[in-house]
Design a protein around this motif. Sequence first.
Motif, PDB file in Angstrom:
ATOM      1  N   MET A   1       0.717  -1.039  -0.088  1.00 13.29           N
ATOM      2  CA  MET A   1      -0.122   0.163  -0.041  1.00 13.29           C
ATOM      3  C   MET A   1       0.669   1.265  -0.076  1.00 13.29           C
ATOM      4  SD  MET A   1      -3.061   0.228  -0.151  1.00 13.29           S
ATOM      5  CE  MET A   1      -4.467   1.596  -0.001  1.00 13.29           C
ATOM      6  N   ARG A   5       1.358   4.136  -3.048  1.00 19.34           N
ATOM      7  CA  ARG A   5       1.180   5.489  -2.717  1.00 19.34           C
ATOM      8  C   ARG A   5       2.327   6.340  -3.127  1.00 19.34           C
ATOM      9  NH1 ARG A   5      -0.126   5.260   2.322  1.00 19.34           N
ATOM     10  NH2 ARG A   5      -2.045   3.993   2.133  1.00 19.34           N
TER      11      ARG A   5
ATOM     12  N   PHE B  37     -11.022   4.464  -6.684  1.00 21.14           N
ATOM     13  CA  PHE B  37     -10.015   3.576  -6.340  1.00 21.14           C
ATOM     14  C   PHE B  37     -10.494   2.654  -5.468  1.00 21.14           C
ATOM     15  CE2 PHE B  37      -6.677   2.475  -3.406  1.00 21.14           C
ATOM     16  CZ  PHE B  37      -5.410   1.991  -4.326  1.00 21.14           C
ATOM     17  N   VAL B  43      -6.026   4.248 -10.191  1.00 20.56           N
ATOM     18  CA  VAL B  43      -5.615   5.714  -9.666  1.00 20.56           C
ATOM     19  C   VAL B  43      -6.002   6.459 -10.706  1.00 20.56           C
ATOM     20  CG1 VAL B  43      -3.737   6.952  -8.801  1.00 20.56           C
ATOM     21  CG2 VAL B  43      -3.928   4.794  -7.945  1.00 20.56           C
ATOM     22  N   MET B  45      -5.706   9.175 -12.817  1.00 21.79           N
ATOM     23  CA  MET B  45      -5.073  10.663 -13.014  1.00 21.79           C
ATOM     24  C   MET B  45      -6.009  11.736 -13.806  1.00 21.79           C
ATOM     25  SD  MET B  45      -2.342  10.762 -10.857  1.00 21.79           S
ATOM     26  CE  MET B  45      -1.335  12.227 -11.755  1.00 21.79           C
ATOM     27  N   HIS B 100      -1.149  -1.501 -10.684  1.00 22.26           N
ATOM     28  CA  HIS B 100      -1.616   0.054 -10.377  1.00 22.26           C
ATOM     29  C   HIS B 100      -0.885   0.987 -11.169  1.00 22.26           C
ATOM     30  CE1 HIS B 100      -4.130  -1.304  -7.537  1.00 22.26           C
ATOM     31  NE2 HIS B 100      -3.172  -1.790  -6.614  1.00 22.26           N
ATOM     32  N   LEU B 104      -2.221   4.300 -13.684  1.00 26.55           N
ATOM     33  CA  LEU B 104      -1.953   5.650 -13.482  1.00 26.55           C
ATOM     34  C   LEU B 104      -1.330   6.293 -14.550  1.00 26.55           C
ATOM     35  CD1 LEU B 104      -0.021   6.466 -10.132  1.00 26.55           C
ATOM     36  CD2 LEU B 104       0.691   7.414 -12.285  1.00 26.55           C
ATOM     37  N   PHE B 235      -5.209  14.465  -4.584  1.00 28.48           N
ATOM     38  CA  PHE B 235      -4.659  13.479  -4.580  1.00 28.48           C
ATOM     39  C   PHE B 235      -3.888  13.270  -2.905  1.00 28.48           C
ATOM     40  CE2 PHE B 235      -4.585  11.948  -8.864  1.00 28.48           C
ATOM     41  CZ  PHE B 235      -4.926  10.773  -8.604  1.00 28.48           C
ATOM     42  N   ALA B 236      -3.370  14.322  -2.505  1.00 25.87           N
ATOM     43  CA  ALA B 236      -2.568  14.154  -1.162  1.00 25.87           C
ATOM     44  C   ALA B 236      -3.749  14.075  -0.267  1.00 25.87           C
ATOM     45  CB  ALA B 236      -1.882  15.580  -1.028  1.00 25.87           C
ATOM     46  N   VAL B 239      -4.693  10.465  -0.038  1.00 27.57           N
ATOM     47  CA  VAL B 239      -3.684   9.725   0.622  1.00 27.57           C
ATOM     48  C   VAL B 239      -3.726   9.987   2.117  1.00 27.57           C
ATOM     49  CG1 VAL B 239      -1.028   9.517   0.885  1.00 27.57           C
ATOM     50  CG2 VAL B 239      -2.365   9.886  -1.327  1.00 27.57           C
ATOM     51  N   MET B 243      -6.564   5.561   1.276  1.00 30.54           N
ATOM     52  CA  MET B 243      -6.953   5.350  -0.265  1.00 30.54           C
ATOM     53  C   MET B 243      -8.192   4.536  -0.079  1.00 30.54           C
ATOM     54  SD  MET B 243      -3.464   5.585  -2.468  1.00 30.54           S
ATOM     55  CE  MET B 243      -4.643   6.140  -3.855  1.00 30.54           C
ATOM     56  N   MET B 279       0.753  15.389   4.886  1.00 33.78           N
ATOM     57  CA  MET B 279       0.494  14.006   4.215  1.00 33.78           C
ATOM     58  C   MET B 279       1.883  13.146   4.750  1.00 33.78           C
ATOM     59  SD  MET B 279       0.760  13.209   0.384  1.00 33.78           S
ATOM     60  CE  MET B 279       2.565  13.405   0.111  1.00 33.78           C
ATOM     61  N   PRO B 287       0.756   4.517   7.835  1.00 29.18           N
ATOM     62  CA  PRO B 287       1.009   4.593   6.445  1.00 29.18           C
ATOM     63  C   PRO B 287      -0.643   4.141   5.530  1.00 29.18           C
ATOM     64  CG  PRO B 287       2.371   3.063   7.742  1.00 29.18           C
ATOM     65  CD  PRO B 287       1.513   3.569   8.398  1.00 29.18           C
ATOM     66  N   ALA B 288      -1.326   3.661   6.155  1.00 28.49           N
ATOM     67  CA  ALA B 288      -2.640   3.438   5.531  1.00 28.49           C
ATOM     68  C   ALA B 288      -3.515   4.518   5.506  1.00 28.49           C
ATOM     69  CB  ALA B 288      -3.240   2.118   5.980  1.00 28.49           C
ATOM     70  N   GLY B 289      -3.100   5.794   5.828  1.00 31.18           N
ATOM     71  CA  GLY B 289      -3.959   6.770   5.861  1.00 31.18           C
ATOM     72  C   GLY B 289      -4.709   6.825   7.309  1.00 31.18           C
TER      73      GLY B 289
END
Lengths: 414, 294
Positions: A1, A5, B37, B43, B45, B100, B104, B235-236, B239, B243, B279, B287-289
């Motif tokens: 993941m 990112r 997503f 992703v 863009m 992915h 993208l 996108f930030a 994240v 996601m 971010m 890390p996973a948000g």
Amino acid sequence: MAIRRRALLGTAALAAPGGLPWRARAQGGQGQGAPIRIGVLTDMSGPYRDLTGPSSLAGARQAAEEFSAATGLAVEVIAGDHQNKPDVGVNIARQWFDRDGVDMIADLPNSAVALAVSQVAREKNKVVVGSGVGSTAFTGAQCSPNSVQFTYDTYMLAKGTGDALVKQGSDTWFFVTADYAFGHALQADTARFVEAAGGKVLGAARYPFPATTDFSSFLLQAQAARPKVIGFANAGADLVNCIKQAREFGLARQGLKFACLLMTVVDTLSLGLPEAQGLLMTESFYWDLNPRTRAFADRVKGKLQGRIVNASCAGNYGGTLHYLKAVQSLGPGPARASGLAVVERMKAMPCDDDAFGPGRIREDGRKLTPGYLFQVKAPGESTGPFDVHKLIATTPAESAARPLAEGGCPFVKT
Amino acid sequence: MDDIFGIPAPLLFGQLLLGLINGAFYAMLSLGLAVIFGLLNIVNMAHGAQFMMGAFAAWMLLAWGGIGYWWALILAPIIVGITGVIMEKLFISKLYKLDHLYGLLLTFGLALIIEGVFRNEFGSSGLPYRIPPELSGAWDLGFMFMPVYRGWVVIAALILCLATWLMIEKTRLGAYLRAATENAALVQAFGVNVPRMITLTYGFGVALAAVGGVLAAPIYSVNPQMGSNLIIVVFAVVVIGGMGSILGSVLTGFALGIVEGLTKVFWPEASATVIFVIMAIVLLARPAGLFGRA
């Protein structure tokens, strides 16, 4: 993941889009021998396309056709897209000079490209007639005896707007400024004229460039300072967004004036009169100034596919015409052999064309031209789609340009 | 006048409100990205370009068809959504089995092409689009002048976000969608047309971007670059929120709008950077948000 990112954001930060190579040819005249070749090196695909690009090309072609028809001199006009990249611009210029027999390069919007190409032209003893270049360095520290700056520079814009507005009583200013070299320079130059004329600068809000789309915060900061004028030291889409949002938040209704330090008639059309009415800006050309500008606009409009006849079109017309007059006066052979001789002849001969009227080119290569302060008309005052500006004040040609001694051009003896 | 940290209170309240409004745009755009997503693992863009297409569709409907803002709010997303469906059928559907990064790169390339075509057709300096008369004007809140249209944007964004979340989390259709992303073969075995459902989901995500574009048209310059400036921030936001987490990206969108608004008061030059600093910190700590499942 996490890896995914990171990869995503890395790619997101990749280079901005560039345009495709672009070429167009226009033939003018049926004279003897190899034609004089003019290359319009401009922005055909990027942010300055609407301002220059096809409009610049139309102006140069118009001059070539008129001059060929009158004198029989064979002239060919070609075009190239520098994509706002100095390396691309320099490559095209070298190729044009070395292989394609180009004698003069015209336009050059984007000062970085213009300064680089000017050095190439000097090295190859060719000619540059910059209409789109606005940097004062072009005729200052980085001047070249082979180059002419025809239409405007940032000094003229700052003086035409800053000085004239203070003299009309708008003497307290707040700036909304793009936070990079161009924005800082525009703000500093204008602030100098505001203060010199007795005005006062109350402050400035610098916003991150180019990452800002919403300006309301900065506009409210400007409003809180209670100035008479908000000066926008930015251009293009940022400026349009600032104006739209200033209207939305009711700033104009409180009697605030908006001075746009780099705005053109193309931006007025993009905003539309209801949004743009009342805005103030300086330019060196407007199609409806006098009978001669109207006659020029009538002749050239067929080449513009519905676009307005703007300063880029006029500047490339006037610059190309004056260049061709100098070539004719020297004779095509000697003119092709020495770009330096052509530019010296251009400086020696008085200019006169329908777009700018009589004038002259100074020793440092600056064409002297008046700065006109325009105000955008209200929708009720306008009688046609292109009837958008009215003249408020004129800075005379000799004082609109930076004094020769302040420029620091090495080959000018003062 | 009361000061808070040396800033006059009215100015601070004003900036908080503006932050909320900008947050509405971040929320709306990150919502579409999160849907695409979360359910398709793509992703997207091209989201900024599709936001731009929404604004242009509104302009075209008005300039060429005489169709006003309210109908554009319905028609533009449908039109742009259909282009999204075509894109998914022609290109994106070929990439589901790949890494992915391919999706993208494909959507990034498509975004560049779309923006280039629009720049060639409509120029780079932007087109005028006015605020509809019903929503023009402003309320005087005492501490600031609040344009009616901005209030409408916040309300519209909240309704849209809530409706989308309810649809995906609480309806049968949403349940099918979530099931299909967990195990497409099994859901297909139950008689659900999974490829079509995926295609329509992409179209829906794209339509969300287009709604954002229509809402933005009266207040931002309608020009081919209008989406590319916004998309990196969005996108930030996605994240930071995690996601694929729909609720996470909506809440993060509003919250970051407010943080950004406050930064504009205290340190204007840093207002573009602050989101990326957050971010970086979030990625190091979680890390996973904030709302994501690791």
